[in-house]
Design a protein around this motif. Structure first.
Motif, PDB file in Angstrom:
ATOM      1  N   THR A  82      43.337  17.058  54.166  1.00  0.00           N
ATOM      2  CA  THR A  82      44.690  17.032  53.600  1.00  0.00           C
ATOM      3  C   THR A  82      44.715  16.263  52.290  1.00  0.00           C
ATOM      4  O   THR A  82      45.351  16.697  51.308  1.00  0.00           O
ATOM      5  CB  THR A  82      45.662  16.387  54.602  1.00  0.00           C
ATOM      6  OG1 THR A  82      45.667  17.146  55.825  1.00  0.00           O
ATOM      7  CG2 THR A  82      47.079  16.352  54.033  1.00  0.00           C
ATOM      8  N   LEU A  83      44.024  15.128  52.239  1.00  0.00           N
ATOM      9  CA  LEU A  83      43.949  14.370  50.982  1.00  0.00           C
ATOM     10  C   LEU A  83      43.282  15.197  49.887  1.00  0.00           C
ATOM     11  O   LEU A  83      43.716  15.173  48.724  1.00  0.00           O
ATOM     12  CB  LEU A  83      43.176  13.073  51.213  1.00  0.00           C
ATOM     13  CG  LEU A  83      43.878  11.986  52.029  1.00  0.00           C
ATOM     14  CD1 LEU A  83      42.947  10.814  52.270  1.00  0.00           C
ATOM     15  CD2 LEU A  83      45.144  11.517  51.322  1.00  0.00           C
ATOM     16  N   ALA A  84      42.230  15.936  50.243  1.00  0.00           N
ATOM     17  CA  ALA A  84      41.554  16.787  49.254  1.00  0.00           C
ATOM     18  C   ALA A  84      42.497  17.858  48.732  1.00  0.00           C
ATOM     19  O   ALA A  84      42.526  18.143  47.528  1.00  0.00           O
ATOM     20  CB  ALA A  84      40.313  17.419  49.874  1.00  0.00           C
ATOM     21  N   CYS A  85      43.285  18.458  49.626  1.00  0.00           N
ATOM     22  CA  CYS A  85      44.234  19.504  49.204  1.00  0.00           C
ATOM     23  C   CYS A  85      45.336  18.930  48.322  1.00  0.00           C
ATOM     24  O   CYS A  85      45.795  19.589  47.374  1.00  0.00           O
ATOM     25  CB  CYS A  85      44.836  20.190  50.424  1.00  0.00           C
ATOM     26  SG  CYS A  85      43.649  21.154  51.389  1.00  0.00           S
ATOM     27  N   VAL A  86      45.776  17.706  48.616  1.00  0.00           N
ATOM     28  CA  VAL A  86      46.813  17.069  47.797  1.00  0.00           C
ATOM     29  C   VAL A  86      46.276  16.723  46.409  1.00  0.00           C
ATOM     30  O   VAL A  86      46.974  16.888  45.393  1.00  0.00           O
ATOM     31  CB  VAL A  86      47.348  15.812  48.506  1.00  0.00           C
ATOM     32  CG1 VAL A  86      48.266  15.014  47.576  1.00  0.00           C
ATOM     33  CG2 VAL A  86      48.101  16.194  49.776  1.00  0.00           C
ATOM     34  N   LEU A  87      45.031  16.247  46.359  1.00  0.00           N
ATOM     35  CA  LEU A  87      44.449  15.848  45.072  1.00  0.00           C
ATOM     36  C   LEU A  87      43.973  17.034  44.243  1.00  0.00           C
ATOM     37  O   LEU A  87      43.772  16.887  43.032  1.00  0.00           O
ATOM     38  CB  LEU A  87      43.279  14.890  45.300  1.00  0.00           C
ATOM     39  CG  LEU A  87      43.628  13.482  45.774  1.00  0.00           C
ATOM     40  CD1 LEU A  87      42.364  12.667  45.980  1.00  0.00           C
ATOM     41  CD2 LEU A  87      44.544  12.784  44.774  1.00  0.00           C
ATOM     42  N   ALA A  88      43.765  18.202  44.875  1.00  0.00           N
ATOM     43  CA  ALA A  88      43.234  19.354  44.134  1.00  0.00           C
ATOM     44  C   ALA A  88      44.112  19.751  42.951  1.00  0.00           C
ATOM     45  O   ALA A  88      43.610  19.874  41.821  1.00  0.00           O
ATOM     46  CB  ALA A  88      43.031  20.530  45.088  1.00  0.00           C
ATOM     47  N   PRO A  89      45.438  19.973  43.120  1.00  0.00           N
ATOM     48  CA  PRO A  89      46.245  20.330  41.942  1.00  0.00           C
ATOM     49  C   PRO A  89      46.334  19.204  40.925  1.00  0.00           C
ATOM     50  O   PRO A  89      46.385  19.459  39.719  1.00  0.00           O
ATOM     51  CB  PRO A  89      47.619  20.657  42.546  1.00  0.00           C
ATOM     52  CG  PRO A  89      47.637  19.962  43.860  1.00  0.00           C
ATOM     53  CD  PRO A  89      46.234  19.970  44.356  1.00  0.00           C
ATOM     54  N   ILE A  90      46.332  17.945  41.392  1.00  0.00           N
ATOM     55  CA  ILE A  90      46.352  16.817  40.455  1.00  0.00           C
ATOM     56  C   ILE A  90      45.058  16.793  39.646  1.00  0.00           C
ATOM     57  O   ILE A  90      45.062  16.475  38.448  1.00  0.00           O
ATOM     58  CB  ILE A  90      46.552  15.502  41.220  1.00  0.00           C
ATOM     59  CG1 ILE A  90      47.840  15.555  42.047  1.00  0.00           C
ATOM     60  CG2 ILE A  90      46.597  14.321  40.263  1.00  0.00           C
ATOM     61  CD1 ILE A  90      48.071  14.327  42.909  1.00  0.00           C
ATOM     62  N   SER A  91      43.950  17.142  40.280  1.00  0.00           N
ATOM     63  CA  SER A  91      42.671  17.205  39.569  1.00  0.00           C
ATOM     64  C   SER A  91      42.695  18.283  38.493  1.00  0.00           C
ATOM     65  O   SER A  91      42.202  18.072  37.379  1.00  0.00           O
ATOM     66  CB  SER A  91      41.544  17.485  40.564  1.00  0.00           C
ATOM     67  OG  SER A  91      41.460  16.488  41.546  1.00  0.00           O
TER      68      SER A  91
ATOM     69  N   GLY B 232      35.474  15.717  54.968  1.00  0.00           N
ATOM     70  CA  GLY B 232      36.313  16.322  56.001  1.00  0.00           C
ATOM     71  C   GLY B 232      35.587  17.415  56.759  1.00  0.00           C
ATOM     72  O   GLY B 232      35.749  17.550  57.980  1.00  0.00           O
ATOM     73  N   VAL B 233      34.775  18.187  56.060  1.00  0.00           N
ATOM     74  CA  VAL B 233      34.011  19.255  56.716  1.00  0.00           C
ATOM     75  C   VAL B 233      32.937  18.668  57.621  1.00  0.00           C
ATOM     76  O   VAL B 233      32.746  19.107  58.760  1.00  0.00           O
ATOM     77  CB  VAL B 233      33.392  20.198  55.668  1.00  0.00           C
ATOM     78  CG1 VAL B 233      32.420  21.170  56.319  1.00  0.00           C
ATOM     79  CG2 VAL B 233      34.492  20.954  54.931  1.00  0.00           C
TER      80      VAL B 233
END
Length: 461
Positions: free
Chosen positions: A52-61, A263-264
């Motif tokens: 979830t953290l990765a998905c949240v940071l993806a658009p910010i990245s 996460g994986v």
């Protein structure tokens, strides 16, 4: 002679001890199973949090990379805004703004009044003087139209493209200063307002008019006029966001990738985790696209309309965020490809069935080719032996090609994906098991046949 009562008591004692031992083993097994279930639950929770953290940071990245590579880089910025000067609506708005700026400082009525008064002092007849007075307004309109047409010709000429690019190179540092909170230059921000200085463009037009013999242009002073482009509280917010994103533009993608991989690796079912995480990134990119659409509407509503009309302002916004939109679409496509690949390599019934169907289809094609006389021999045996390693190598090479591609597009991603799938299929097609494995795979005529009822029927003697 043994007492039967004592024997029964000893046996009873032994049975009780055995029951106690079995009960202890059962309790231990239950405790161990509970502990494993607890560990599995915490692994699932940890994996979900990391993904979830990765998905949240993806658009910010993605936004951070755009801010660091497009907004902060002069060459990339000029490449981005260069096509704007060829847009008719932008040319029209800029022509009107420059013309108005010129005639704000050149009072044509005062100049013509002075000229007509000098002529009137020559003692003209009343009718001639009245006719001369009637010509004053048409003359003013003619001069205004002439200047407007010359401004338009200057801005729309191919030579102005070079002036436009050069002006943007100079203005780029001023734009970065604006986003960093510094003031001054052609672009400034005061009280949540972004303004643009038209002085350099007016100076270019002045030189053009004087070169064409329009001496009245010598009266145009050095113009320092600012026109409001945006009036919004978002200006201050954008400055703060830019400083943060630009500082983290390199680290954000790395942190996002680490969180995704962690996460994986934490998940029990890793293929399923890859699929869900990739789909989460697709959803995050969709949310970023919606945010850009909402931001465009907010930008147009905040526009005072002094310099840019809504059409040209929309063109400016779309041009500035073009690379950002391309990046989010590209990221979404890559994540979707990863999700599809993870699904078909997973352990679900549908994925297993799909892989089996594909394998049978390729096996039938291989059998037809061998029946036609095509044999791969030792090469096919070697490929069959190391085919999983070859599959992994193919996927890794495809990923590296995509990573090191300077400016990949959606077409490039799709092309690389198709090539990887074709190579994997060719590995499966060329790889043939050794003869002894084929013999072991064939059912023996002496083996019992299992009908649909599941009962083994011995062969006929």
């Amino acid at each position: 002679m043994t007492d039967p009562g004592m024997t029964d008591a000893a046996e009873l004692q032994r049975l009780r001890a055995r029951v106690a031992e079995l009960e202890a083993e059962r309790v231990q097994a239950l405790d161990g199973g509970h502990g494993r279930a607890e560990r599995h639950r915490w692994r699932s929770v940890g994996s979900a949090v990391l993904l979830t953290l990765a998905c949240v940071l993806a658009p910010i990245s993605v936004v951070g990379v755009w801010a660091g590579s497009v907004v902060s880089d002069t060459d990339r910025y000029v490449e981005t805004v260069s096509p704007l000067i060829n847009d008719p609506s932008v040319q029209a708005d800029l022509t009107d703004a420059v013309t108005n700026a010129i005639f704000t400082h050149v009072d044509l009525k005062a100049i013509t009044d002075e000229a007509f008064n000098a002529i009137s002092n020559l003692g003209l007849p009343p009718r001639a003087e009245a006719a001369l007075t009637a010509l004053q307004q048409p003359m003013i309109s003619g001069v205004e139209n002439f200047v407007h047409s010359r401004v338009q010709q200057t801005i729309s000429s191919p030579q102005f493209d070079t002036v436009w690019d050069r002006s943007n190179e100079i203005a780029h540092q001023q734009l970065v200063n604006l986003l960093e909170g510094n003031q001054g230059g052609a672009i400034s921000a005061q009280n949540d307002t972004i303004s643009v200085n038209l002085g350099p463009i007016v100076a270019q037009v002045k030189e053009r008019l004087i070169a064409e013999g329009f001496s009245l242009a010598q009266n145009i002073p050095n113009v320092d006029v600012s026109y409001d482009l945006v009036q919004s509280d978002a200006v201050t917010q954008a400055q703060s966001a830019y400083r943060i994103l630009n500082a983290l533009s390199i680290w954000l993608p790395i942190i996002t990738g680490i969180l995704f991989v962690a996460g994986v690796l934490t998940a029990r079912h890793r293929a399923r985790a890859v699929m869900l995480g990739a789909l989460g990134i697709v959803a995050a990119m969709l949310a970023l696209g919606i945010a850009l659409a909402v931001g465009r509407i907010a930008y147009l509503q905040a526009l005072p309309g002094v310099v840019l009309s809504r059409d040209s302002a929309g063109t400016v916004f779309d041009t500035l965020v073009r690379f950002l939109r391309d990046s989010l679409r590209l990221t979404a496509v890559i994540a979707l490809v990863v999700a599809i690949a993870a699904y078909f390599t997973g352990t679900s019934a549908s994925a297993v069935k799909a892989r089996a169907s594909a394998s049978r289809g390729i096996a039938r094609l291989r059998g037809s080719a061998e029946h036609a006389g095509m044999h791969t021999g030792g090469v096919g045996n070697w490929i069959y032996r190391y085919k999983r390693l070859l599959w992994v190598a193919t996927v890794i090479v495809g990923g590296l090609v995509l990573v090191f591609w300077s400016e990949p597009t959606i077409g490039v991603v799709i092309t690389i994906t198709i090539i990887v799938v074709v190579i994997v299929a060719l590995i499966e097609f060329i790889g043939t098991p050794p003869a002894h494995q084929l013999a072991d795979a064939e059912p023996s005529s002496d083996a019992p046949v299992e009908p649909s009822g599941g009962v083994a029927v011995p062969p006929n003697p």
